[in-house]
Scaffold this active site. Structure first.
Site, PDB file in Angstrom:
ATOM      1  N   ASP A  79     162.451  28.689 124.638  1.00 58.26           N
ATOM      2  CA  ASP A  79     161.837  27.790 124.156  1.00 58.26           C
ATOM      3  C   ASP A  79     161.764  27.807 122.535  1.00 58.26           C
ATOM      4  O   ASP A  79     162.745  27.892 122.087  1.00 58.26           O
ATOM      5  CB  ASP A  79     160.369  27.536 125.017  1.00 58.26           C
ATOM      6  CG  ASP A  79     159.824  26.371 125.000  1.00 58.26           C
ATOM      7  OD1 ASP A  79     160.255  25.340 124.525  1.00 58.26           O
ATOM      8  OD2 ASP A  79     158.534  26.332 124.885  1.00 58.26           O
ATOM      9  N   ASP A  98     155.375  29.211 118.686  1.00 55.50           N
ATOM     10  CA  ASP A  98     154.857  27.797 118.916  1.00 55.50           C
ATOM     11  C   ASP A  98     153.142  28.313 118.787  1.00 55.50           C
ATOM     12  O   ASP A  98     152.830  29.277 119.222  1.00 55.50           O
ATOM     13  CB  ASP A  98     154.819  27.418 120.542  1.00 55.50           C
ATOM     14  CG  ASP A  98     156.347  26.762 120.705  1.00 55.50           C
ATOM     15  OD1 ASP A  98     156.950  26.604 119.948  1.00 55.50           O
ATOM     16  OD2 ASP A  98     156.401  26.161 121.859  1.00 55.50           O
ATOM     17  N   ARG A 123     163.232  21.181 114.258  1.00 55.62           N
ATOM     18  CA  ARG A 123     161.741  21.903 114.193  1.00 55.62           C
ATOM     19  C   ARG A 123     161.451  23.042 113.357  1.00 55.62           C
ATOM     20  O   ARG A 123     161.273  24.176 113.685  1.00 55.62           O
ATOM     21  CB  ARG A 123     161.333  22.302 115.473  1.00 55.62           C
ATOM     22  CG  ARG A 123     161.149  21.060 116.610  1.00 55.62           C
ATOM     23  CD  ARG A 123     160.653  21.496 117.864  1.00 55.62           C
ATOM     24  NE  ARG A 123     160.734  20.207 118.741  1.00 55.62           N
ATOM     25  CZ  ARG A 123     160.037  20.254 120.207  1.00 55.62           C
ATOM     26  NH1 ARG A 123     159.577  21.512 120.267  1.00 55.62           N
ATOM     27  NH2 ARG A 123     160.001  19.119 120.660  1.00 55.62           N
ATOM     28  N   ASP A 133     157.019  29.951 129.021  1.00 53.60           N
ATOM     29  CA  ASP A 133     157.898  28.988 128.661  1.00 53.60           C
ATOM     30  C   ASP A 133     159.233  29.748 128.106  1.00 53.60           C
ATOM     31  O   ASP A 133     160.308  29.057 127.916  1.00 53.60           O
ATOM     32  CB  ASP A 133     157.416  28.247 127.377  1.00 53.60           C
ATOM     33  CG  ASP A 133     156.219  26.939 128.072  1.00 53.60           C
ATOM     34  OD1 ASP A 133     156.469  27.009 129.100  1.00 53.60           O
ATOM     35  OD2 ASP A 133     155.480  26.907 127.087  1.00 53.60           O
TER      36      ASP A 133
END
Length: 502
Positions: free
Chosen positions: A244, A248, A300, A220
Site C-alpha cells: 500500500d 500513511d 502521492r 494494508d
C-alpha cells in the site's frame, strides 16, 4: 482527557457566539496554534546552517583547515553529525528535529535497549532482545542494534509511546508482513532504517504492551502506518516496494516531520488524511523536508486531504503521474524544492487536484515559492498567495533551492548511494537475517545465558550509549463526546476561544 472534555462541554453550554471564519483549520487539541512560526523556524535554521557552512568554508580557505568538511547546510544533520563522538551521546538526536514534528522526543531520557535477536517468532509473546519486545515496553527506550540485521516480520510491528528506533552504526532492514504501525501513540523517532517489501497481514493476536494482547484484523501493507498519533519524526529512512503506502498518516494524526528520507520504486508513496469527510484531519500538520523522491515513483508525494502541509527543500527526480496531489481543501506550502519532470509530455504538472472541479479548487491555498522547475515541470498554484495559511515570504528560498544537492546529499539510510537504483534486486521477502551471536542464522538468536535484561538494557549515560557494532500512553481525545463537542464548537464558536481553553 476527562478534564479536556469537561472544559469543552462547559464551553459548548456557555459560548454560542455567532460563527466566524477562522484563519486556520485548527481542530485538534494538540495542534500547533501558529503553523507559520514553525515554518519560519525551519527556514531560519536552514539559512543559519547554510551561512555557517559558507563562513567556515571561507575560514578553511584562509587557514588551510578542514573544519567545515562535514557541514552540508542541512540543519538536522549539522546538529549532530559533525561530532566525531556522536555515538557516545546518541540521544542528542532528539534535540535536532525541525518542523511540526520537532517536539517528538522518542525515548530521550530512557535506557538504551540493544536489539540482539532479529527473529519474530511469536508476535503475541515476543522474546527479550527482539525489536518487537523493545517497541512494546511502557517506559521510554532508545533502541539500537548490536549488528547488521534484516527483521522479517510475521505481523504488524505495533509501537508503544516514547520510543526511538536508531539504526546508526548498523545496516537494519524491516520487511515482511504488516511492517510498522504507530496507532494512538506519541513521541516516536524512527531514524536510519530500511523499510521495504511490506505486505498485508493480520487476523491474529499481537502484543501492543507488556500487559495487553489484542486481536488485529488485516493490515494494508504500509511501510509505516500512522493512525491517530502525534509528535512523530521519521528521519533518514529508505522506503520502497510496499503493497500500500510507504508512509500513511490518517485519523487525526498531527505534529509529524518526515525528513532526509529516500523513497523509490513505489506507486502510491504517501497519504496524509483518512478521507475527505473526516473532519479531525483538518488539524493535521506535517512537514516534509530534505527528502529525495527517487526512481520508480508514480504519485502521492504526498497526496493530502485537509490539514496543513509544508513541503520544503525536497528533491523530486521522478514521477509518472504527478508529485503533489490533494482533495478536500488542504493547505499546501511548497518552498525551495526542485521538481524534475519526466519525459512524458502529459506528466509535466507537479500538482493534481483529485476528483475535484476547478471551480471548487480555485480557492484552495496551494502555493509555490522559490521552487526550481526542471525539464518542463510546472506547479499550478491556487488561492491567496499570501494567505495567513502560509508563512511569510523570505529571501532564502531561491538560495536554498539552489543548494538542493547538498541539502539532500545524505537522504535515506547513511551509506546508501543517493541515486541508488534498485537496492533490492530479486528480493523475495527473505534475505540474510543475523543476530549478535549467530551471524548467518536466518532466524537470528540471543545469548543463552539467561540474563536477557542485563544484556539488552543499558543506562542512558554516554559511556553506555553505543552498541558493540563499530560501524505512556498518548493523550488523545477520541471519544465520541469529545469529537462531537469539537465539531459543534468548530461550527459555532470563535476558534480563538477554543484554542485558549485547550
Amino acid at each position: 482527557m476527562l478534564h479536556i472534555t469537561c472544559i469543552l462541554l462547559m464551553c459548548l453550554l456557555s459560548s454560542f457566539s455567532p460563527p466566524i471564519n477562522a484563519l486556520l483549520n485548527l481542530t485538534l487539541p494538540h495542534q500547533h496554534p501558529h503553523p507559520e512560526s514553525v515554518v519560519h523556524d525551519l527556514q531560519r535554521k536552514v539559512n543559519a546552517s547554510l551561512w555557517r557552512r559558507e563562513m567556515l568554508s571561507k575560514e578553511d580557505q584562509q587557514e588551510g583547515m578542514s573544519s567545515s568538511s562535514c557541514l552540508t547546510g542541512n540543519p538536522i544533520d549539522d546538529c549532530w553529525r559533525c561530532d566525531p563522538n556522536w555515538a557516545a551521546d546518541r540521544q542528542k538526536l532528539a534535540e535536532c528535529g525541525l518542523g511540526f514534528g520537532k517536539y517528538a522526543m522518542g525515548g530521550k531520557g530512557g535506557q538504551i535497549y540493544i536489539v540482539t535477536d532479529s527473529s519474530d517468532r511469536d508476535p503475541a509473546n515476543p522474546v527479550p532482545g527482539t525489536l518487537r519486545h523493545a517497541v512494546i515496553q511502557d517506559e521510554p527506550l532508545w533502541i539500537v542494534f548490536a549488528a547488521d540485521m534484516t527483521i522479517n516480520l510475521k505481523h504488524e510491528l505495533i509501537f508503544n509511546s516514547y520510543k526511538t528506533l536508531d539504526g546508526r552504526g548498523a545496516n537494519v532492514h524491516v520487511t515482511g508482513h504488516g511492517c510498522i504501525t504507530l496507532q494512538y501513540v506519541s513521541n516516536i523517532i524512527i531514524h536510519n532504517i530500511h523499510v521495504h517489501h511490506c505486505t498485508p497481514s493480520g487476523n491474529t493476536n499481537i502484543r501492543a504492551s507488556p500487559t495487553h494482547v489484542g486481536w488485529r484484523g488485516k493490515s494494508d501493507g504500509d511501510g509505516i502506518s500512522i493512525f491517530g498519533s502525534r509528535k512523530i519524526w521519521i528521519d533518514h529512512c529508505s522506503l520502497s516496494y510496499c503493497t500500500d503506502g510507504l508512509i500513511d498518516a490518517i485519523m487525526g494524526s498531527t505534529g509529524i516531520t518526515i525528513s532526509n528520507s529516500h523513497f523509490a520504486h513505489h506507486d502510491e508513496v504517501m497519504l496524509l488524511g483518512h478521507d475527505d469527510k473526516y473532519l479531525p484531519d483538518r488539524g493535521m500538520q506535517v512537514t516534509i523536508a530534505f527528502n529525495h523522491f527517487g526512481e520508480g515513483l508514480v504519485q502521492r508525494m504526498p497526496r493530502c486531504r485537509l490539514g496543513y502541509i509544508h513541503v520544503v527543500n525536497n528533491d523530486f527526480t521522478q514521477w509518472k503521474m504527478y508529485a503533489i496531489g490533494g482533495s478536500a481543501n488542504p493547505t499546501i506550502n511548497s518552498q525551495g524544492n526542485r521538481y524534475t519532470a519526466p519525459a512524458d509530455p502529459d506528466a509535466k504538472e507537479v500538482t493534481k487536484r483529485v476528483d475535484t472541479d476547478d471551480r471548487e479548487w480555485s480557492g484552495w491555498n496551494w502555493r509555490t515559492e522559490g521552487d526550481i522547475m526542471v525539464n518542463g515541470a510546472f506547479f499550478v498554484p491556487s488561492g491567496a498567495g499570501q494567505s495567513a495559511q502560509y508563512a511569510e515570504a523570505t529571501s532564502v528560498q531561491a538560495k536554498s533551492a539552489v543548494q538542493i544537492d547538498q541539502l539532500t546529499m545524505y537522504s535515506g539510510v547513511f551509506g546508501d548511494p543517493r541515486d541508488n537504483g534498485d537496492l533490492y534486486p530479486g528480493f523475495n521477502g527473505g534475505g540474510t537475517v543475523t543476530g549478535a551471536t549467530s551471524k548467518g542464522n536466518t532466524e537470528g538468536s540471543s545469548s543463552d545465558d539467561g540474563d536477557f535484561f542485563g544484556m539488552i538494557f543499558r543506562g542512558s549515560s554516554s559511556s553506555q550509549a553505543a552498541p558493540p557494532s563499530p560501524s505512556s500512553s498518548i493523550v488523545f481525545v477520541s471519544t465520541f463526546l469529545s469529537l462531537l463537542i469539537i465539531f459543534i464548537l468548530d461550527t459555532t464558536t470563535n476558534h480563538a476561544i477554543l484554542l485558549s481553553l485547550l
